[in-house]
Design an enzyme around this catalytic site. Structure first.
Site, PDB file in Angstrom:
ATOM      1  N   GLY A  46       0.935  -1.256   0.006  1.00 47.52           N
ATOM      2  CA  GLY A  46      -0.024   0.004  -0.027  1.00 47.52           C
ATOM      3  C   GLY A  46       0.974   1.303  -0.007  1.00 47.52           C
ATOM      4  N   GLN A  51       2.863   9.960   2.176  1.00 50.47           N
ATOM      5  CA  GLN A  51       4.038   9.431   2.250  1.00 50.47           C
ATOM      6  C   GLN A  51       4.716   9.685   0.885  1.00 50.47           C
ATOM      7  OE1 GLN A  51       2.193   5.374   2.621  1.00 50.47           O
ATOM      8  NE2 GLN A  51       4.169   5.017   3.560  1.00 50.47           N
ATOM      9  N   CYS A  92       5.809  -0.217   7.487  1.00 49.69           N
ATOM     10  CA  CYS A  92       5.464   0.771   6.927  1.00 49.69           C
ATOM     11  C   CYS A  92       6.724   1.120   5.966  1.00 49.69           C
ATOM     12  CB  CYS A  92       5.074   1.758   8.014  1.00 49.69           C
ATOM     13  SG  CYS A  92       4.702   3.459   7.286  1.00 49.69           S
ATOM     14  N   LEU A  93       6.337   1.592   4.775  1.00 48.10           N
ATOM     15  CA  LEU A  93       7.416   1.954   4.113  1.00 48.10           C
ATOM     16  C   LEU A  93       8.097   3.377   4.233  1.00 48.10           C
ATOM     17  CD1 LEU A  93       5.614   1.180   0.548  1.00 48.10           C
ATOM     18  CD2 LEU A  93       7.588  -0.098   1.499  1.00 48.10           C
ATOM     19  N   HIS A 134      -4.423   1.196   7.598  1.00 51.04           N
ATOM     20  CA  HIS A 134      -3.077   1.700   7.858  1.00 51.04           C
ATOM     21  C   HIS A 134      -3.134   3.005   7.058  1.00 51.04           C
ATOM     22  CE1 HIS A 134       1.484   1.076   8.180  1.00 51.04           C
ATOM     23  NE2 HIS A 134       1.268   1.993   7.034  1.00 51.04           N
ATOM     24  N   GLU A 135      -3.378   2.835   5.763  1.00 51.45           N
ATOM     25  CA  GLU A 135      -3.344   3.712   4.704  1.00 51.45           C
ATOM     26  C   GLU A 135      -4.213   4.921   5.160  1.00 51.45           C
ATOM     27  OE1 GLU A 135      -0.852   3.542   3.076  1.00 51.45           O
ATOM     28  OE2 GLU A 135      -0.490   1.125   2.934  1.00 51.45           O
ATOM     29  N   HIS A 138      -2.611   7.180   7.588  1.00 52.08           N
ATOM     30  CA  HIS A 138      -1.675   8.051   7.054  1.00 52.08           C
ATOM     31  C   HIS A 138      -2.246   9.412   6.431  1.00 52.08           C
ATOM     32  CE1 HIS A 138       2.251   5.968   6.895  1.00 52.08           C
ATOM     33  NE2 HIS A 138       1.779   4.825   6.235  1.00 52.08           N
TER      34      HIS A 138
HETATM   35  O1  K1U Z   1       1.790   2.450   3.979  1.00 51.21           O
HETATM   36  C1  K1U Z   1       2.664   1.970   3.829  1.00 51.21           C
HETATM   37  O2  K1U Z   1       3.903   2.383   4.403  1.00 51.21           O
HETATM   38  C2  K1U Z   1       2.946   0.588   2.967  1.00 51.21           C
HETATM   39  C3  K1U Z   1       2.715  -0.573   4.055  1.00 51.21           C
HETATM   40  C4  K1U Z   1       1.453  -1.321   4.299  1.00 51.21           C
HETATM   41  C5  K1U Z   1       1.022  -2.183   5.381  1.00 51.21           C
HETATM   42  C6  K1U Z   1       1.725  -3.227   5.458  1.00 51.21           C
HETATM   43  C7  K1U Z   1       1.594  -4.295   6.582  1.00 51.21           C
HETATM   44  C8  K1U Z   1       0.356  -3.950   7.061  1.00 51.21           C
HETATM   45  C9  K1U Z   1      -0.163  -2.918   6.974  1.00 51.21           C
HETATM   46  C10 K1U Z   1      -0.062  -1.857   6.068  1.00 51.21           C
HETATM   47  C11 K1U Z   1       3.627  -1.804   3.523  1.00 51.21           C
HETATM   48  O3  K1U Z   1       3.583  -2.204   2.374  1.00 51.21           O
HETATM   49  S1  K1U Z   1       5.044  -2.385   4.533  1.00 51.21           S
HETATM   50  C12 K1U Z   1       5.750  -3.533   3.435  1.00 51.21           C
HETATM   51  C13 K1U Z   1       5.240  -4.684   3.330  1.00 51.21           C
HETATM   52  O4  K1U Z   1       5.044  -5.249   2.129  1.00 51.21           O
HETATM   53  C14 K1U Z   1       4.359  -5.857   4.354  1.00 51.21           C
HETATM   54  C15 K1U Z   1       4.779  -5.650   5.845  1.00 51.21           C
HETATM   55  C16 K1U Z   1       4.322  -6.480   6.581  1.00 51.21           C
HETATM   56  C17 K1U Z   1       3.255  -7.453   5.964  1.00 51.21           C
HETATM   57  C18 K1U Z   1       2.917  -7.529   4.835  1.00 51.21           C
HETATM   58  C19 K1U Z   1       3.660  -6.611   3.988  1.00 51.21           C
HETATM   59 ZN    ZN Z   2       2.615   3.031   6.129  1.00 56.67          ZN
END
Ligand code: K1U
Ligand code: ZN
Length: 169
Positions: A46, A51, A92-93, A134-135, A138
């Protein structure tokens, strides 16, 4: 198509509250394309406009195995949340390398415009539900580390600032 730089915690711009998108026009369609490319390049599931330093209510998500089902949600609003919730591991990225548990509703219904400006209601559970919440946080200027204890948050902030200083050297 352009890859956009992603803001990193504790950048204060991550706490700006996004404004509604006024019109789904060419600028917004280009932003969607660039955000989807940026999300795939960063291996995320996401990305919120906040971001990439755009403070408008727009998120992109792809939780598919094949990474070929991008979802665009413009001006998303939660219309229903389940009475049950769960602790989910999140990343989170904008906070690279940090993963921790956050309590989220199990199921949500979201009303949003899609990438063509059409209004839709989506019901989501599992990873899609967690990612939408989560998004949407943000877009409200909230980063997931704000749900953690003050001590954990302080340690994460110190670790991020150190990593950023080292990357600048
Ligand atoms: O918003 C962001 O920073 C993106 C984030 C989204 C997210 C991941 C996990 C749970 C909730 C929201 C990411 O993509 S983090 C990287 C990722 O691919 C990931 C990390 C943990 C679990 C699954 C994916
Ligand atoms: Zn995030």
């Amino acid at each position: 198509m352009a890859l956009l730089p992603i803001l990193c915690f504790p950048d204060p711009r991550l706490h700006i509250v996004a404004k509604p998108v006024a019109e789904v026009d060419g600028r917004i369609r280009t932003l969607c394309t660039d955000m989807i490319a940026t999300m795939y390049d960063a291996k995320g599931i996401g990305l919120a406009a906040t971001q990439v330093d755009v403070h408008e209510r727009l998120i992109v998500i792809d939780v598919s195995e094949e990474r070929d089902e991008p979802l665009v949600l413009i001006n998303p609003e939660l219309v229903w949340t389940s009475p049950t919730s769960h602790l989910n591991e999140e990343g989170c990225l904008s906070v690279p390398g940090i993963y921790d548990g956050v309590q989220r509703f199990d199921t949500v219904q979201v009303r949003a415009l899609d990438g063509t400006g059409k209004s839709r209601v989506i019901e989501a559970d599992g990873l899609l539900s967690v990612c939408i919440q989560h998004e949407m946080d943000h877009l409200m200027g909230r980063v997931f580390v704000e749900y953690l204890s003050p001590l954990k948050r302080k340690r994460i902030k110190t670790k991020m600032l150190k990593a950023q200083r080292e990357a600048e050297r």
